[in-house]
Design a protein around this motif. Structure first.
Motif, PDB file in Angstrom:
ATOM      1  N   ALA A 140       0.828  -1.207   0.000  1.00 47.24           N
ATOM      2  CA  ALA A 140       0.000   0.000   0.000  1.00 47.24           C
ATOM      3  C   ALA A 140       0.866   1.262   0.000  1.00 47.24           C
ATOM      4  N   ILE A 141       1.978   1.228   0.726  1.00 50.94           N
ATOM      5  CA  ILE A 141       2.890   2.372   0.754  1.00 50.94           C
ATOM      6  C   ILE A 141       3.472   2.595  -0.635  1.00 50.94           C
ATOM      7  N   LEU A 142       3.950   1.548  -1.274  1.00 51.39           N
ATOM      8  CA  LEU A 142       4.547   1.670  -2.599  1.00 51.39           C
ATOM      9  C   LEU A 142       3.522   2.151  -3.622  1.00 51.39           C
ATOM     10  N   ASP A 143       2.307   1.629  -3.547  1.00 49.25           N
ATOM     11  CA  ASP A 143       1.254   2.037  -4.487  1.00 49.25           C
ATOM     12  C   ASP A 143       0.961   3.535  -4.362  1.00 49.25           C
ATOM     13  N   GLN A 144       0.856   4.014  -3.131  1.00 49.44           N
ATOM     14  CA  GLN A 144       0.496   5.424  -2.927  1.00 49.44           C
ATOM     15  C   GLN A 144       1.657   6.360  -3.273  1.00 49.44           C
ATOM     16  N   VAL A 145       2.881   5.959  -2.957  1.00 52.54           N
ATOM     17  CA  VAL A 145       4.049   6.773  -3.324  1.00 52.54           C
ATOM     18  C   VAL A 145       4.169   6.842  -4.842  1.00 52.54           C
ATOM     19  N   GLU A 146       3.992   5.707  -5.502  1.00 50.14           N
ATOM     20  CA  GLU A 146       4.068   5.642  -6.961  1.00 50.14           C
ATOM     21  C   GLU A 146       3.031   6.572  -7.595  1.00 50.14           C
ATOM     22  N   ALA A 147       1.806   6.547  -7.058  1.00 51.06           N
ATOM     23  CA  ALA A 147       0.731   7.384  -7.593  1.00 51.06           C
ATOM     24  C   ALA A 147       0.994   8.864  -7.305  1.00 51.06           C
ATOM     25  N   LYS A 148       1.433   9.165  -6.106  1.00 47.93           N
ATOM     26  CA  LYS A 148       1.667  10.555  -5.711  1.00 47.93           C
ATOM     27  C   LYS A 148       2.733  11.221  -6.575  1.00 47.93           C
ATOM     28  N   LEU A 149       3.809  10.490  -6.884  1.00 47.43           N
ATOM     29  CA  LEU A 149       4.931  11.063  -7.633  1.00 47.43           C
ATOM     30  C   LEU A 149       4.837  10.800  -9.132  1.00 47.43           C
ATOM     31  N   GLY A 150       3.826  10.030  -9.556  1.00 50.01           N
ATOM     32  CA  GLY A 150       3.685   9.708 -10.968  1.00 50.01           C
ATOM     33  C   GLY A 150       4.830   8.859 -11.488  1.00 50.01           C
ATOM     34  N   LEU A 151       5.298   7.914 -10.656  1.00 49.80           N
ATOM     35  CA  LEU A 151       6.444   7.097 -11.040  1.00 49.80           C
ATOM     36  C   LEU A 151       6.052   6.024 -12.055  1.00 49.80           C
ATOM     37  N   LYS A 152       6.960   5.773 -12.967  1.00 54.74           N
ATOM     38  CA  LYS A 152       6.770   4.665 -13.893  1.00 54.74           C
ATOM     39  C   LYS A 152       6.924   3.359 -13.127  1.00 54.74           C
ATOM     40  N   GLU A 153       6.257   2.337 -13.622  1.00 54.02           N
ATOM     41  CA  GLU A 153       6.216   1.050 -12.929  1.00 54.02           C
ATOM     42  C   GLU A 153       7.608   0.491 -12.648  1.00 54.02           C
ATOM     43  N   GLU A 154       8.532   0.671 -13.594  1.00 53.52           N
ATOM     44  CA  GLU A 154       9.859   0.065 -13.422  1.00 53.52           C
ATOM     45  C   GLU A 154      10.700   0.722 -12.336  1.00 53.52           C
ATOM     46  N   LYS A 155      10.320   1.928 -11.914  1.00 55.43           N
ATOM     47  CA  LYS A 155      11.115   2.646 -10.918  1.00 55.43           C
ATOM     48  C   LYS A 155      11.167   1.934  -9.569  1.00 55.43           C
ATOM     49  N   LEU A 156      10.115   1.255  -9.212  1.00 53.12           N
ATOM     50  CA  LEU A 156      10.079   0.554  -7.928  1.00 53.12           C
ATOM     51  C   LEU A 156      10.147  -0.959  -8.105  1.00 53.12           C
ATOM     52  N   ARG A 157      10.576  -1.404  -9.302  1.00 55.28           N
ATOM     53  CA  ARG A 157      10.626  -2.834  -9.572  1.00 55.28           C
ATOM     54  C   ARG A 157      11.514  -3.578  -8.583  1.00 55.28           C
ATOM     55  N   ALA A 158      12.731  -3.073  -8.354  1.00 58.05           N
ATOM     56  CA  ALA A 158      13.666  -3.751  -7.446  1.00 58.05           C
ATOM     57  C   ALA A 158      13.109  -3.787  -6.027  1.00 58.05           C
ATOM     58  N   THR A 159      12.501  -2.691  -5.606  1.00 60.50           N
ATOM     59  CA  THR A 159      11.915  -2.618  -4.267  1.00 60.50           C
ATOM     60  C   THR A 159      10.774  -3.620  -4.115  1.00 60.50           C
ATOM     61  N   ARG A 160       9.903  -3.686  -5.106  1.00 60.17           N
ATOM     62  CA  ARG A 160       8.771  -4.625  -5.042  1.00 60.17           C
ATOM     63  C   ARG A 160       9.256  -6.074  -5.065  1.00 60.17           C
ATOM     64  N   TYR A 161      10.330  -6.324  -5.811  1.00 61.06           N
ATOM     65  CA  TYR A 161      10.870  -7.682  -5.858  1.00 61.06           C
ATOM     66  C   TYR A 161      11.368  -8.110  -4.481  1.00 61.06           C
ATOM     67  N   VAL A 162      12.113  -7.229  -3.822  1.00 57.38           N
ATOM     68  CA  VAL A 162      12.637  -7.549  -2.486  1.00 57.38           C
ATOM     69  C   VAL A 162      11.490  -7.806  -1.513  1.00 57.38           C
ATOM     70  N   LEU A 163      10.458  -6.984  -1.573  1.00 58.71           N
ATOM     71  CA  LEU A 163       9.309  -7.167  -0.680  1.00 58.71           C
ATOM     72  C   LEU A 163       8.615  -8.501  -0.943  1.00 58.71           C
ATOM     73  N   SER A 164       8.441  -8.851  -2.218  1.00 61.01           N
ATOM     74  CA  SER A 164       7.733 -10.091  -2.546  1.00 61.01           C
ATOM     75  C   SER A 164       8.527 -11.337  -2.185  1.00 61.01           C
ATOM     76  N   GLU A 165       9.855 -11.254  -2.301  1.00 57.49           N
ATOM     77  CA  GLU A 165      10.697 -12.423  -2.049  1.00 57.49           C
ATOM     78  C   GLU A 165      11.077 -12.597  -0.580  1.00 57.49           C
ATOM     79  N   TYR A 166      11.263 -11.486   0.139  1.00 59.84           N
ATOM     80  CA  TYR A 166      11.816 -11.568   1.493  1.00 59.84           C
ATOM     81  C   TYR A 166      10.954 -10.904   2.552  1.00 59.84           C
ATOM     82  N   GLY A 167       9.958 -10.128   2.156  1.00 54.48           N
ATOM     83  CA  GLY A 167       9.157  -9.395   3.122  1.00 54.48           C
ATOM     84  C   GLY A 167       9.845  -8.105   3.537  1.00 54.48           C
TER      85      GLY A 167
END
Length: 203
Positions: A140-167
């Motif tokens: 939820a934090i990543l989704d809202q930050v991404e929307a607020k700043l208008g970030l492209k999907e790939e900008k948080l790809r590494a961050t989302r990967y770490v969250l999905s794999e390790y928490g």
């Protein structure tokens, strides 16, 4: 953490600072509580992890090959964030609580915090023009930050990967995300001694 290591390295010529992050959040695992349903969110998100990095200044490029350059570091306390995330050490162990407003508090203040952080090195007009190594927090934090700043999907790809794999491994997440960025930049590198120096101008 990184700011302190940077200061130590810069103020002690030739020093190399080993930064070690080790987080054990499994101690918060326990059965659900009717009075604290938010603890289930923490148990679903958090994980254990450990990572380390070496920070130095004035590197000897004949024998050292730094991957990232730490130019500036800032920190801030967000308004209305008191008690938003807290842990209590009790007889049952460590209990962890998250307010539902955490994603909103972060997204509401993210742009102001970024402007203040970048002020010493120059303002950024487009947040997609920089690379991102963000602490994951939660989806939820990543989704809202991404929307607020208008970030492209790939900008948080590494961050989302770490969250999905390790928490969410607390402090460790930043170093894991740095490592994901390293793997993207040098996918075939196996011999560290042959890796080139990398600074922000090259990323």
């Amino acid at each position: 953490m990184l700011r302190l290591a940077k200061d130590l390295a810069e103020n002690n010529r030739g020093a190399r600072v080993l930064v070690v992050c080790s987080e054990i959040t499994a101690v918060t695992f326990r059965g659900p509580s009717e009075s604290h349903l938010d603890s289930l969110v923490g148990q679903a998100l958090f994980g254990d992890g450990a990572a380390a990095m070496i920070i130095g200044a004035d590197s000897d490029t004949c024998i050292e090959h730094p991957l990232f350059q730490l130019v500036s570091a800032e920190q801030t306390i967000l308004p209305d964030s008191d008690g938003a995330i807290y842990g209590h050490l009790r007889e049952v162990g460590l209990t962890f609580h998250l307010l539902k407003d955490v994603p909103g508090i972060i997204s509401k203040n993210i742009e102001k915090s970024l402007v203040e952080a970048f002020a010493p090195i120059g303002l950024i007009s487009d947040w997609n023009s920089i690379f991102w190594i963000a602490h994951p927090g939660g989806p939820a934090i990543l989704d809202q930050v991404e929307a607020k700043l208008g970030l492209k999907e790939e900008k948080l790809r590494a961050t989302r990967y770490v969250l999905s794999e390790y928490g969410n491994m607390s402090s460790v997440c930043v170093l894991f995300t740095l490592d994901e960025m390293r793997k993207e930049r040098f996918p075939l590198a196996k011999d560290w001694s042959g890796m080139p120096s990398l600074d922000l101008d090259q990323i």
